[in-house]
Design a protein around this motif. Structure first.
Motif, PDB file in Angstrom:
ATOM      1  N   ARG A  76      44.759 108.452 -46.372  1.00  0.00           N
ATOM      2  CA  ARG A  76      45.365 108.178 -45.053  1.00  0.00           C
ATOM      3  C   ARG A  76      44.530 108.718 -43.877  1.00  0.00           C
ATOM      4  N   CYS A  77      43.299 108.289 -43.749  1.00  0.00           N
ATOM      5  CA  CYS A  77      42.443 108.696 -42.631  1.00  0.00           C
ATOM      6  C   CYS A  77      43.042 108.173 -41.317  1.00  0.00           C
TER       7      CYS A  77
ATOM      8  N   CYS B 109      33.651 100.196 -43.152  1.00  0.00           N
ATOM      9  CA  CYS B 109      34.709 101.001 -43.756  1.00  0.00           C
ATOM     10  C   CYS B 109      35.564 100.141 -44.672  1.00  0.00           C
TER      11      CYS B 109
ATOM     12  N   GLY C  13      42.360 100.470 -49.483  1.00  0.00           N
ATOM     13  CA  GLY C  13      42.912 101.415 -50.440  1.00  0.00           C
ATOM     14  C   GLY C  13      41.865 102.405 -50.954  1.00  0.00           C
TER      15      GLY C  13
ATOM     16  N   CYS D 100      42.384 104.412 -39.766  1.00  0.00           N
ATOM     17  CA  CYS D 100      41.956 103.506 -40.850  1.00  0.00           C
ATOM     18  C   CYS D 100      42.144 102.043 -40.443  1.00  0.00           C
TER      19      CYS D 100
ATOM     20  N   CYS E 137      46.519 104.055 -51.191  1.00  0.00           N
ATOM     21  CA  CYS E 137      45.554 105.067 -50.743  1.00  0.00           C
ATOM     22  C   CYS E 137      46.322 106.331 -50.365  1.00  0.00           C
TER      23      CYS E 137
ATOM     24  N   HIS F 220      47.653 100.907 -47.734  1.00  0.00           N
ATOM     25  CA  HIS F 220      48.003 102.284 -48.125  1.00  0.00           C
ATOM     26  C   HIS F 220      49.118 102.351 -49.162  1.00  0.00           C
TER      27      HIS F 220
HETATM   28  S1  SF4 Z   1      41.653 102.968 -47.088  1.00  0.00           S
HETATM   29 FE1  SF4 Z   1      42.174 105.143 -47.336  1.00  0.00          FE
HETATM   30  S2  SF4 Z   1      40.201 106.184 -47.669  1.00  0.00           S
HETATM   31 FE2  SF4 Z   1      39.738 104.129 -46.825  1.00  0.00          FE
HETATM   32  S3  SF4 Z   1      39.574 104.478 -44.609  1.00  0.00           S
HETATM   33 FE3  SF4 Z   1      41.704 103.860 -45.040  1.00  0.00          FE
HETATM   34  S4  SF4 Z   1      42.837 105.783 -45.303  1.00  0.00           S
HETATM   35 FE4  SF4 Z   1      40.638 106.277 -45.478  1.00  0.00          FE
END
Ligand code: SF4
Length: 230
Positions: free
Chosen positions: A96-97, A43, A138, A100, A93, A106
């Motif tokens: 905002r999952c 990720c 991000g 994360c 970003c 972010h």
């Molecule tokens: S950086 Fe943003 S898109 Fe990537 S996992 Fe984290 S919150 Fe999700």
């Protein structure tokens, strides 16, 4: 969940990495005792090894009107795409999952506004350390104009590019933005989709969760074409 261990030995510097998934706690403990400390990856989770101080990129920030919010650049990653990667991690970003791995990226003001030229200089200066460049965050597509400029300059140098996005390919296409169109039609590999914590196990190569897809350049006939992934 399937069990997997991948061993990577970089012949030019002797660096050894073991990437694992699905192992039991006692096997993991045995590996740690033999190989040393471990860290979560995928990720876009950066390896901290070899990261470059942002200040090195700032020195030419005034040389170019094309700027980008950058969190950091690091080299020698073997988990952010095929081969050894130099990684450009942008700041900011909007997605905002939950869960994360990199919440520190972010807020774009946790990074610095630097020139695209300074990033290109850094990539060229460290070319011997990578087989390609990965752009992650991000969220790179929160800055489409700047990232399109970056992709243009990297491609002019013949560099293989991987890009991560927390957006799906469909969401990106629906924005009908010319910079986004340029990016997705010029990168070699797009890894799309948000990080979903419940799907984090056994996510597969380079990915943080199972929903994320590897979408390849249509020139590579052995892989799924970018355009059919929408
Ligand atoms: S950086 Fe943003 S898109 Fe990537 S996992 Fe984290 S919150 Fe999700």
């Amino acid at each position: 969940m399937s069990k997997q261990i991948t061993f990577i030995l970089e012949p030019d510097n002797g660096k050894f990495t073991a990437e694992v998934s699905g192992l039991s706690t006692h096997v993991l403990s045995a590996l740690k005792s033999d190989l040393g400390s471990s860290q979560q990856v995928n990720c876009g989770k950066p390896s901290r090894a070899g990261q470059t101080e942002l200040s090195q990129c700032k020195k030419t920030a005034q040389d170019d009107s094309q700027t980008i919010w950058l969190y950091q650049i690091y080299h020698g990653s073997v988990v952010d795409g095929p081969g050894r990667r130099s990684v450009i991690q942008v700041a900011g970003c909007s997605i905002r999952c939950p869960g994360c791995y990199v919440p520190e990226t972010h807020d774009r003001t946790n990074g610095r506004l630097v020139s695209v030229s300074s990033i290109i200089e850094e990539i060229i200066a460290n070319r011997y350390k990578h087989d390609g460049v990965t752009i992650l965050g991000g969220e790179p597509f929160d800055q489409p104009g700047s990232v399109a400029e970056l992709v243009f300059r990297l491609k002019r140098l013949g560099i293989h590019i991987v890009i991560y996005s927390g957006n799906t390919m469909r969401t990106l296409a629906d924005r009908r933005d010319t910079s986004i169109h340029y990016i997705i039609t010029h990168v070699d590999l797009l890894i799309d989709g948000p990080f979903i914590n419940q799907l984090a196990g056994n996510a597969g190569e380079y990915r943080g969760s199972q929903n994320q897809r590897l979408i390849f350049d249509s020139q590579d006939r052995t892989k799924a074409p970018l355009t059919s992934a929408i």
